[in-house]
Design an enzyme around this catalytic site. Structure first.
Site, mmCIF file in Angstrom:
data_model
loop_
_atom_site.group_PDB
_atom_site.id
_atom_site.type_symbol
_atom_site.label_atom_id
_atom_site.label_comp_id
_atom_site.label_asym_id
_atom_site.label_seq_id
_atom_site.Cartn_x
_atom_site.Cartn_y
_atom_site.Cartn_z
ATOM 1 N N VAL A 197 88.064 0.444 24.445
ATOM 2 C CA VAL A 197 86.752 -0.272 25.193
ATOM 3 C C VAL A 197 87.121 -1.620 25.985
ATOM 4 O O VAL A 197 86.166 -2.015 26.820
ATOM 5 C CB VAL A 197 85.562 -0.352 24.203
ATOM 6 C CG1 VAL A 197 84.885 0.971 24.024
ATOM 7 C CG2 VAL A 197 86.089 -1.263 23.238
ATOM 8 N N SER A 212 90.543 0.542 20.554
ATOM 9 C CA SER A 212 90.755 1.819 20.268
ATOM 10 C C SER A 212 92.220 2.377 20.290
ATOM 11 O O SER A 212 92.592 3.544 19.668
ATOM 12 C CB SER A 212 89.838 2.862 20.460
ATOM 13 O OG SER A 212 88.787 2.734 19.888
ATOM 14 N N TYR A 224 89.751 -3.718 10.093
ATOM 15 C CA TYR A 224 89.838 -2.725 11.172
ATOM 16 C C TYR A 224 89.578 -3.620 12.442
ATOM 17 O O TYR A 224 90.006 -3.343 13.428
ATOM 18 C CB TYR A 224 88.769 -1.747 10.988
ATOM 19 C CG TYR A 224 88.438 -0.898 12.260
ATOM 20 C CD1 TYR A 224 89.181 0.012 12.661
ATOM 21 C CD2 TYR A 224 87.063 -0.960 12.756
ATOM 22 C CE1 TYR A 224 88.814 0.762 14.011
ATOM 23 C CE2 TYR A 224 86.711 -0.400 14.104
ATOM 24 C CZ TYR A 224 87.499 0.571 14.593
ATOM 25 O OH TYR A 224 87.239 1.353 15.639
ATOM 26 N N TYR A 239 87.604 10.720 23.061
ATOM 27 C CA TYR A 239 86.042 10.817 22.806
ATOM 28 C C TYR A 239 85.730 12.332 23.218
ATOM 29 O O TYR A 239 86.214 13.359 23.244
ATOM 30 C CB TYR A 239 85.559 9.811 22.850
ATOM 31 C CG TYR A 239 85.905 8.376 22.569
ATOM 32 C CD1 TYR A 239 86.551 8.490 21.156
ATOM 33 C CD2 TYR A 239 85.995 7.428 23.227
ATOM 34 C CE1 TYR A 239 86.795 7.347 20.601
ATOM 35 C CE2 TYR A 239 86.852 6.300 22.821
ATOM 36 C CZ TYR A 239 87.121 6.117 21.579
ATOM 37 O OH TYR A 239 87.518 4.962 21.121
ATOM 38 N N LYS A 288 94.380 3.095 17.284
ATOM 39 C CA LYS A 288 93.822 4.088 16.317
ATOM 40 C C LYS A 288 95.200 5.021 16.011
ATOM 41 O O LYS A 288 95.717 5.361 15.136
ATOM 42 C CB LYS A 288 92.751 4.691 16.873
ATOM 43 C CG LYS A 288 91.560 4.206 16.541
ATOM 44 C CD LYS A 288 90.303 4.659 16.964
ATOM 45 C CE LYS A 288 89.161 3.929 17.010
ATOM 46 N NZ LYS A 288 88.025 4.428 17.552
HETATM 47 N N1 GLU Z 1 86.614 -1.958 17.993
HETATM 48 C C1 GLU Z 1 86.137 -1.066 18.758
HETATM 49 C C2 GLU Z 1 84.981 -0.226 17.673
HETATM 50 O O1 GLU Z 1 85.253 -0.058 16.672
HETATM 51 C C3 GLU Z 1 86.985 0.326 19.151
HETATM 52 C C4 GLU Z 1 86.296 1.145 20.020
HETATM 53 C C5 GLU Z 1 86.935 1.618 21.283
HETATM 54 O O2 GLU Z 1 87.934 0.824 21.617
HETATM 55 O O3 GLU Z 1 86.568 2.639 21.949
HETATM 56 O O4 GLU Z 1 83.825 -0.041 18.229
#
Ligand code: GLU
Length: 307
Positions: free
Chosen positions: A261, A64, A191, A243, A67
């Protein structure tokens, strides 16, 4: 005179080492195998100096942390109006994989949760791109921020895609609301591919130094994205980057950040430095535990900012 930053970073790591709480994520099976002992921290200044301590050259997937950078690409490629019409900027106060859409209009609440990030992936590059060309635009863009050729972890990508049921459900729902206009499966596949880009803590510090340096990557001195785009991406990181712990961070640490993550974390101090850290031990929010301890976050009271 010897710079004090390397000694400071070693001290930060020593402080963090004793916290062995948390565990690598389990929902992407391949990430569960990560070595929890890995720990690294790096700074990249806006002048292009990089300092680090610990495992700063260990590779892991960006997840993430991609993003805000892909959001910046979409804003640059399609313009603010087009992106803001499809993805909001409000903190959701929910987990990354929550199905968060605004009640009446349907757009995802922000680009840092998966529903928003999946939509943003479809907005990078021009509207007429084939899925593979869009992936190339996004992965090439991440590589420009990091100043190194892109590589991806195919095993992690396949592992995530095989378990991407929620992301696929969200993409189909976004498509049914007309927010996604492309094939839902192809967008989630793209993605997932950009989430599997490999980075090191050193790379992430350089990536974070670019928004800290008003959109100019300090290593080649090249403007990667325009300044208004940087301002927008940093604002959203500040409000939504962690988050459902985003406002804890905003009040306790107070700089724009983004977690992933796989255990990576970046922060940008505008005009000064990009900060990156890595530890696969995650807390219940999916944010790295030791890194939070390292920046004096542990013990902070929860503050809710989406009410
Ligand atoms: N590729 C992961 C997902 O979409 C990223 C989530 C993250 O890093 O928080 O679940």
């Amino acid at each position: 005179m010897r710079p004090i930053i390397p000694d400071y970073l070693i001290e930060v790591l020593e402080d963090m080492e004793s916290d062995t709480s948390g565990a690598p994520t389990g929902y992407i099976p391949e990430l569960a195998a990560a070595d929890p002992e890995r720990l690294g921290v790096a700074f990249a200044t806006v002048e292009g100096e990089v300092y680090g301590a610990g495992d700063i050259d260990t590779e892991f997937t960006i997840q993430s942390i991609s993003k805000p950078f892909v959001y910046a690409m979409a804003l640059s490629d399609r313009g603010f109006d087009s992106v803001l019409a499809r993805v909001g900027v409000e903190p959701s106060g929910e987990a990354s994989n929550q199905i968060s859409l605004e009640r009446d209009t349907g757009p995802p609440l922000n680009p840092m949760i998966n529903a928003g990030a999946i939509t943003v992936h479809s907005l990078a590059g021009t509207a007429d791109l084939e899925p593979s060309a869009r992936v190339a635009r996004v992965i090439g863009g991440l590589s420009t921020f990091a100043s190194r050729p892109p590589t991806t972890d195919e095993t992690v990508r396949a592992s995530e895609m095989a378990h991407a049921h929620r992301d696929l459900a969200m993409a189909h729902m976004l498509r049914s609301h007309g927010i996604l206009t492309e094939d839902a499966h192809a967008v989630v596949d793209g993605y997932t591919r950009h989430c599997s880009v490999l980075v090191t803590t050193r790379d992430l510090a350089i990536m974070a130094a670019t928004p800290a340096n008003r959109g100019t990557n300090p290593l080649p001195g090249e403007q990667v994205v325009p300044e208004p785009v940087v301002r927008q991406a940093l604002s959203v990181m500040f409000n939504c980057g962690m988050y459902d712990a985003a406002c804890d961070w905003a009040t306790q640490v107070g700089i724009p950040v983004k977690s992933g993550v796989a255990g990576g974390l970046i922060g940008a101090l505008p005009g000064q430095i990009g900060i990156a850290a890595f530890s696969p031990r995650l807390d219940a929010h999916g944010n790295s535990v030791e890194l939070q301890g390292g920046i004096g976050f542990a013990g902070a009271e929860s503050v809710q900012c989406n009410t």
